[in-house]
Design a protein around this motif. Structure first.
Motif, short mmCIF file in Angstrom:
data_model
loop_
_atom_site.label_atom_id
_atom_site.label_comp_id
_atom_site.label_asym_id
_atom_site.label_seq_id
_atom_site.Cartn_x
_atom_site.Cartn_y
_atom_site.Cartn_z
N CYS A 1 41.49 -17.75 37.95
CA CYS A 1 41.04 -17.95 39.34
C CYS A 1 40.25 -19.25 39.51
CB CYS A 1 40.13 -16.79 39.78
SG CYS A 1 40.77 -15.17 39.41
N TYR A 2 40.12 -20.00 38.44
CA TYR A 2 39.27 -21.20 38.46
C TYR A 2 39.73 -22.24 39.49
CZ TYR A 2 37.33 -25.59 36.61
OH TYR A 2 36.70 -26.80 36.46
N HIS B 1 43.15 -24.95 43.18
CA HIS B 1 43.15 -23.85 42.21
C HIS B 1 44.00 -24.29 41.02
CE1 HIS B 1 42.48 -20.79 45.72
NE2 HIS B 1 41.52 -21.68 45.61
N LYS B 2 43.36 -24.44 39.87
CA LYS B 2 44.03 -25.04 38.72
C LYS B 2 45.26 -24.26 38.27
CE LYS B 2 42.90 -26.58 34.03
NZ LYS B 2 43.32 -27.95 33.94
N TYR B 3 45.19 -22.93 38.36
CA TYR B 3 46.29 -22.12 37.82
C TYR B 3 47.15 -21.49 38.92
CZ TYR B 3 43.34 -22.87 33.80
OH TYR B 3 42.58 -23.47 32.82
N TYR C 1 50.52 -15.99 31.77
CA TYR C 1 50.07 -15.71 33.15
C TYR C 1 50.45 -14.29 33.56
CZ TYR C 1 48.95 -20.48 34.79
OH TYR C 1 48.38 -21.69 35.01
N TYR C 2 51.76 -14.05 33.60
CA TYR C 2 52.25 -12.77 34.12
C TYR C 2 52.84 -11.92 33.00
CZ TYR C 2 52.41 -15.01 38.78
OH TYR C 2 52.12 -15.65 39.96
N ASP D 1 54.12 -23.81 35.55
CA ASP D 1 53.71 -25.20 35.49
C ASP D 1 53.30 -25.57 36.92
OD1 ASP D 1 53.33 -27.75 34.72
OD2 ASP D 1 55.45 -28.24 34.45
N VAL D 2 52.01 -25.73 37.12
CA VAL D 2 51.51 -26.02 38.48
C VAL D 2 51.38 -27.54 38.61
CG1 VAL D 2 49.65 -25.56 40.13
CG2 VAL D 2 50.20 -23.85 38.39
N VAL D 3 52.19 -28.11 39.50
CA VAL D 3 52.22 -29.58 39.62
C VAL D 3 51.57 -29.98 40.96
CG1 VAL D 3 53.71 -31.61 39.72
CG2 VAL D 3 54.29 -29.69 38.21
#
Ligand code: FAD
Ligand code: UDP
Length: 364
Positions: free
Chosen positions: A42-43, A54-56, A308-309, A252-254
């Motif tokens: 949640c960071y 939100h980083k993630y 993650y999931y 992968d959060v871009v």
């Protein structure tokens, strides 16, 4: 080193338990966190342009539980954001979850809510037995809607079709007949006004809580004496993958910074059928931050990267059951949270489960 309580993982699960131990039992607690920050998935943080992201991947707090809301409200104020999502289908942006306007736009109709109910029941296969996520959608809304909104999105997200996944996956998204276009109907929803990291920082403001960042617990645990270990990391890692690795889907959060104040008409736009990413989030529309630039993120699901999931399929459930048996036999270790329980928990559910754990297994 000696601590009565040691917690592995500084996500919402670990920090809630730490906060309760520190404040209610007035005991010292050590939290060991592999990453360089608290807050787990949640960071959030201010990226280069000064926009809070939100980083993630995007996190929206929502709950029906007054207990969960009241607990977090001790550490934050909220904005009253109500989550709304649009989905890009055949060149149009339609409301998601499926509701009256989605049906009217998709079929170019002008049905009332009652007529929408009749229409959907007409196209649905209501006699279908619910064994998979595919059955969930087809039994409520039929093949066409399944194909346009769910089948390909789920394939991208999970690398599996809904027919291969547990019904619980797609059941997270309702199918409605009415005009409510909000993603969640929970009584309490919003974003922490100063962000998640700030809220978590307030939770751990206690002399009783020591946090060791950038440390895999296995590097130090041998040197620590403790009465109870609360473990919120991946359960298979704890047992050195004895029965093999559990599967976790990652993302992968871009991020992209845009030189405009406004990028898209909703905070989240889903792309079920186009592109390799699943959705685009524009953070300012969640946080209500004022800034002349904006930052978006695209989510590319992947098998690489951080867990993650948990993957809700039978083979993984069976593998988890083997680990769970070992976990239950571990006397002074408690397993909690999304990774240790191998469960698709929302923040509020993780939090409530942590509060319950404190009441039943720690404060006894
Ligand atoms: P985590 O947040 O994963 O925390 C576990 C911590 O343990 C991590 O910080 C990790 O680094 C640490 N750790 C792991 N291994 C070790 C080790 N060996 N040593 C030391 N530390 C270790 N929920 C919502 O309610 N709303 C949303 O909108 C929402 N969106 C989401 C979007 C995405 C993309 C994802 C992945 C999840 C989302 N969730 C959302 C769910 C939410 O992230 C979880 O409910 C929550 O993070 C669970 O908290 P946790 O503490 O159990 O796990
Ligand atoms: N889903 C889909 N189409 C959408 C949105 C969701 O097929 O437009 C499916 C997908 O399988 C997803 C699940 O429903 O994993 C749950 O969606 P949710 O938005 O709750 O996912 P999360 O925010 O947890 O990634």
């Amino acid at each position: 080193m000696q601590y009565k309580y040691v917690i592995v993982g500084a996500g919402i699960t670990g920090l809630t338990i730490a906060q309760k131990i520190a404040s209610e039992l007035d005991e010292k607690v050590l939290v060991i966190e592999k990453r360089g920050h608290i807050g787990g998935n949640c960071y959030d943080y201010y990226e280069q342009s000064g926009v809070l992201v939100h980083k993630y991947g995007p996190h929206i707090f929502h709950t029906t539980s007054k207990r969960a809301y009241d607990y977090l409200s001790q550490f934050t104020k909220w904005n009253d954001y109500q989550h709304r999502v649009l989905t890009y289908v055949d060149g149009n942006l339609l409301p998601m979850p499926i509701c009256a306007r989605t049906i009217n736009m998709l079929y170019n109709l002008n049905l009332s809510t009652q007529e929408v109910e009749g229409f959907l029941k007409g196209v649905a296969d209501s006699s279908r037995e619910i064994k998979t996520s595919e059955d969930v959608v087809i039994s409520k809304a039929g093949e066409y809607i399944y194909e346009k909104f769910f089948r390909h999105y789920t394939k991208k997200q999970w690398d599996m079709y809904p027919s291969e996944l547990d019904p619980s996956v797609i059941s997270r998204v309702p199918i409605r007949y009415n005009t409510d276009e909000r993603y969640f109907t929970d009584q309490y929803q919003g974003m922490p006004s100063a962000g998640y990291a700030h809220m978590f920082g307030n939770m751990v403001k206690s002399e009783n809580i020591k946090i060791l960042l950038n440390t895999d617990y296995k590097e130090v645990i041998g040197d620590i004496e403790y009465d109870k270990l609360i473990y919120t990391g991946p359960i298979d890692y704890f047992f050195d993958y004895t029965f093999g690795k559990l599967k976790y889907r990652s993302i992968d959060v871009v991020f992209e910074t845009k030189d405009t104040c406004d990028y898209q008409p909703a905070s989240v736009v889903n792309y079920p059928n186009d592109y390799d990413f699943t959705r685009i989030t524009e953070f300012k529309k969640l946080t209500w931050q004022k800034h002349d630039k904006t930052v978006i993120c695209k989510e590319y699901p992947t098998w690489e990267g951080d867990p993650y999931y948990p993957v809700p399929i039978d083979a993984q459930k069976k593998l988890y059951a083997q680990y769970k048996e070992k976990a239950d036999a571990s006397k002074n270790v408690v397993f909690a949270g999304r990774l240790a329980e191998y469960k698709y928990y929302n923040m509020d559910a993780a939090l409530l489960s942590a509060l319950e754990l404190f009441d039943t297994q720690i404060n006894v």
